[in-house]
Design an enzyme around this catalytic site. Structure first.
Site, PDB file in Angstrom:
ATOM      1  N   MET A 161       0.849  -1.187   0.000  1.00  0.00           N
ATOM      2  CA  MET A 161       0.000   0.000   0.000  1.00  0.00           C
ATOM      3  C   MET A 161       0.888   1.241   0.000  1.00  0.00           C
ATOM      4  SD  MET A 161      -2.725  -1.760   0.050  1.00  0.00           S
ATOM      5  CE  MET A 161      -4.232  -0.923   0.478  1.00  0.00           C
ATOM      6  N   CYS A 162       0.577   2.209  -0.839  1.00  0.00           N
ATOM      7  CA  CYS A 162       1.442   3.372  -0.993  1.00  0.00           C
ATOM      8  C   CYS A 162       0.603   4.611  -1.292  1.00  0.00           C
ATOM      9  CB  CYS A 162       2.446   3.164  -2.127  1.00  0.00           C
ATOM     10  SG  CYS A 162       3.338   1.610  -2.065  1.00  0.00           S
ATOM     11  N   THR A 163       1.257   5.764  -1.187  1.00  0.00           N
ATOM     12  CA  THR A 163       0.630   7.039  -1.516  1.00  0.00           C
ATOM     13  C   THR A 163       1.586   7.826  -2.400  1.00  0.00           C
ATOM     14  OG1 THR A 163      -0.497   7.080   0.632  1.00  0.00           O
ATOM     15  CG2 THR A 163      -0.371   9.150  -0.577  1.00  0.00           C
ATOM     16  N   ARG A 208      -6.280   7.740   2.689  1.00  0.00           N
ATOM     17  CA  ARG A 208      -5.003   8.374   2.347  1.00  0.00           C
ATOM     18  C   ARG A 208      -5.125   9.229   1.087  1.00  0.00           C
ATOM     19  NH1 ARG A 208      -1.915   4.680   0.727  1.00  0.00           N
ATOM     20  NH2 ARG A 208      -3.023   2.758   1.244  1.00  0.00           N
TER      21      ARG A 208
END
Length: 327
Positions: free
Chosen positions: A1-3, A226
């Site tokens: 999971m990333c932003t 996010r």
């Protein structure tokens, strides 16, 4: 999971930044891939050649695999987890056949702008073959930006590739990008200023001070929250005056979505955390990497010497004494 997000400073220079949030230890470090490099691919025996040199976070796994970076033309890209991905089962004759974990290498090595990407990507066939480190077909989507500020999201579902212009300059994980854009309609009330007083019958309610305009801003670590949180902070964060200030501002923006170890536990008991933050200055071009264990930022600039090198070059992450005692 990333932003991830794009950002423009006061000099009209653009940046792409990301958090790398993952449970498995990826062990990446800054890597420069020189011009005219040949990559083998897990999809076929042919592999592919590149035209442009680039720098980003990667690891040598019988050949370098990068997950983000910027090339000499000022194109930046980042790969993020996307569970809804559907890839081709077989290579296609006449296509550029590559695995999902190799797409970013191909983009940075062969694309000079977003317009160039849209023209060339129609020849790419993403094949469902496993990654040698994770032992799975890695479900990914990609955010790509160029030095003009143009940005797109690439997603492949049901054997068709969709390249969507990114008007908000933000991308996280599932669901698909179009869903995130529609979900922004649920947060039009967010504002950096104070909410005004509001009457309820004969009673007048007043906010409890600065920050009331952001009431309702989601604070959890889901990709949906996010995305909203990053879109809000990106929209209203001050405009940095230059590149040094821009990297500092991006670091503070990503602080809002950084995941500490232990607070996001997966179904198998493992946990995601922010292994590093990457910052790509598209105008220079320069890559910055800031690891979890030591917040020191390592900076690597693409030079002609590196671009014309004979082989990829790895750079160690810098560390420093974290606490200086003052007597």
């Amino acid at each position: 999971m990333c932003t991830s997000l794009t950002y423009e400073d006061a000099q009209e220079n653009w940046y792409l930044a990301r958090t790398m949030d993952f449970g498995f230890e990826l062990g990446g470090r800054p890597v420069v891939i020189p011009r005219h490099h040949h990559f083998d691919t897990d999809a076929t025996d042919q592999g592919f050649d590149t035209n442009y040199g680039f720098v980003g976070a990667g690891r040598n796994l019988n050949g370098y695999i990068l997950v983000d970076g910027v090339n000499e033309k000022g194109v930046g890209a980042a790969a993020l987890y996307f569970n809804e991905s559907v890839y081709a089962e077989q290579p296609q004759n006449g296509a550029i056949n590559i695995a999902s974990h190799e797409v970013l290498n191909w983009i940075l090595g062969n694309v000079s702008s977003i317009a160039d990407l849209k023209e060339k990507f129609s020849h790419v066939n993403i094949v469902a073959v496993p990654n040698s480190l994770l032992k799975i077909v890695v479900p990914l989507h990609w955010i790509v930006a160029d030095r003009t500020g143009a940005s797109v999201v690439i997603e492949q579902q049901a054997d068709s590739v969709k390249i969507t212009d990114n008007p908000v300059g933000v991308m996280t994980n599932s669901p698909e990008f179009d869903w995130h854009l529609k979900n922004l309609n649920n947060y039009v009330q967010l504002d950096p200023a104070l909410h005004s007083e509001k009457p309820y019958g004969k009673f007048t309610a007043n906010g409890f001070g600065a920050g009331t305009g952001a009431l309702g801003l989601p604070g959890d670590y889901t990709s949906v929250s996010r995305f909203i949180r990053t879109a809000f902070t990106r929209q209203y964060a001050e405009t940095a005056k230059d590149s040094s200030a821009a990297i500092n501002t991006l670091s503070h923006i990503l602080n809002n979505v950084e995941i500490p170890k232990g607070v996001k536990i997966q179904a198998d008991g493992d946990f995601d955390y922010t292994q590093y933050r990457g910052y790509m200055s598209l105008a220079e071009p320069v890559f910055y990497m800031q690891p979890y264990a030591d917040q020191t930022i390592t900076k690597v600039r693409l030079t002609e010497e590196l671009l014309n090198g004979d082989a990829p070059v790895e750079f160690p992450l810098k560390t420093q004494q974290r606490f200086d005692e003052v007597n």
